[in-house]
Design a protein around this motif. Structure first.
Motif, short mmCIF file in Angstrom:
data_model
loop_
_atom_site.label_atom_id
_atom_site.label_comp_id
_atom_site.label_asym_id
_atom_site.label_seq_id
_atom_site.Cartn_x
_atom_site.Cartn_y
_atom_site.Cartn_z
N GLN A 178 43.85 41.17 26.72
CA GLN A 178 45.15 40.67 27.21
C GLN A 178 45.51 41.34 28.52
OE1 GLN A 178 47.70 41.51 23.90
NE2 GLN A 178 47.18 39.61 22.81
N ASN A 179 45.31 42.64 28.60
CA ASN A 179 45.61 43.37 29.84
C ASN A 179 44.71 42.90 30.98
OD1 ASN A 179 47.61 44.87 28.65
ND2 ASN A 179 46.30 46.64 28.25
N ALA A 180 43.46 42.66 30.67
CA ALA A 180 42.54 42.18 31.70
C ALA A 180 42.95 40.79 32.18
CB ALA A 180 41.11 42.14 31.14
N TYR A 183 45.99 41.12 34.37
CA TYR A 183 45.60 41.63 35.68
C TYR A 183 44.97 40.53 36.53
CZ TYR A 183 43.16 44.34 39.25
OH TYR A 183 42.70 44.81 40.46
N ILE A 184 44.10 39.73 35.93
CA ILE A 184 43.44 38.64 36.65
C ILE A 184 44.47 37.61 37.12
CG2 ILE A 184 41.84 36.68 36.38
CD1 ILE A 184 40.18 38.54 34.53
N ASP A 185 45.42 37.26 36.23
CA ASP A 185 46.46 36.30 36.60
C ASP A 185 47.32 36.85 37.73
OD1 ASP A 185 45.51 34.65 34.63
OD2 ASP A 185 47.04 35.19 33.15
N LYS A 186 47.69 38.12 37.64
CA LYS A 186 48.53 38.75 38.65
C LYS A 186 47.79 38.78 40.00
CE LYS A 186 51.02 43.00 39.59
NZ LYS A 186 51.27 44.35 39.13
N LYS A 187 46.51 39.14 39.94
CA LYS A 187 45.69 39.23 41.16
C LYS A 187 45.54 37.85 41.79
CE LYS A 187 43.14 41.92 43.70
NZ LYS A 187 43.75 42.73 44.69
N GLY A 188 45.35 36.83 40.96
CA GLY A 188 45.23 35.46 41.46
C GLY A 188 46.52 34.98 42.10
N ALA A 189 47.65 35.37 41.54
CA ALA A 189 48.95 34.97 42.09
C ALA A 189 49.18 35.63 43.43
CB ALA A 189 50.07 35.34 41.11
N GLU A 190 48.76 36.93 43.57
CA GLU A 190 48.94 37.62 44.85
C GLU A 190 48.05 37.03 45.92
OE1 GLU A 190 48.14 41.75 44.12
OE2 GLU A 190 49.96 42.03 42.95
N ASP A 191 46.81 36.65 45.56
CA ASP A 191 45.89 36.06 46.51
C ASP A 191 46.33 34.67 46.95
OD1 ASP A 191 44.32 38.29 46.41
OD2 ASP A 191 42.86 37.46 44.99
#
Length: 193
Positions: A178-180, A183-191
């Motif tokens: 879930q944490n991973a 993190y992936i969703d958050k990173k994708g949103a920032e990109d």
């Protein structure tokens, strides 16, 4: 039968050569060890004093010490016994002969020979341990000695039941996943911004 001395070219009979009991016993002992008999002749020369010949009684004493150890197939170094097949004795003697310039001659005992053999045994057991560990890690179908087999499905051994994963471990893995994902969703949103 007449023999010729390789040093002074003097002739003498075979009976005279075998007349000395120590010589006869040393010869018998040397030839009992047929696998290493040829290299043994050179090895015993490492015990020869620089300006004298190796006495037959000293040769008999050395062989009397060495033969039982070779036939037993084990050496003792600092209180630890190591298996020692005759091939290890041959290889160790050849190693010593190849590095004779670095040895302090004449040798007085077989300790250095035994130390080399112990090193071979330790090296072999380390290689066996690595192969065993690799077998445990990758299974019996993939070891360092043979390439991994392709398209082989390995069924669990009969009678062995796969153990259930402990609940605590399952929960930790679930949280990690879930944490991973977070993190992936958050990173994708920032990109994407």
């Amino acid at each position: 039968m007449k023999l010729v001395c390789p040093v002074c070219q003097a002739e003498f009979s075979l009976e005279a050569a075998l007349n000395d009991r120590a010589a006869r016993d040393a010869i018998v002992l040397a030839f009992r060890m047929t696998e290493i008999g040829d290299v043994l002749i050179s090895y015993v020369q490492l015990f020869k004093p620089a300006k004298r010949a190796l006495s037959l009684s000293k040769l008999e004493k050395m062989l009397t010490e060495l033969v039982p150890i070779v036939t037993a197939g084990k050496v003792s170094v600092q209180g630890t016994e190591y298996p020692a097949p005759q091939a290890y004795f041959r290889q160790a003697m050849e190693t010593m002969l190849a590095s004779r310039e670095s040895l302090i001659l004449p040798l007085s005992n077989h300790r250095y020979l035994f130390k080399i053999i112990a090193g071979y045994t330790q090296k072999a057991s380390g290689q066996a341990e690595r192969a065993n560990e690799q077998g445990r890690k990758y299974g019996e179908y993939h070891t360092a000695d043979k390439p991994a087999a392709r398209n082989i499905v390995v069924a669990p051994a009969p009678g062995k039941v796969k153990a259930e994963m402990p609940a605590r471990v399952r929960e930790n893995l679930k949280r990690f996943a879930q944490n991973a994902q977070h993190y992936i969703d958050k990173k994708g949103a920032e990109d994407g911004e």
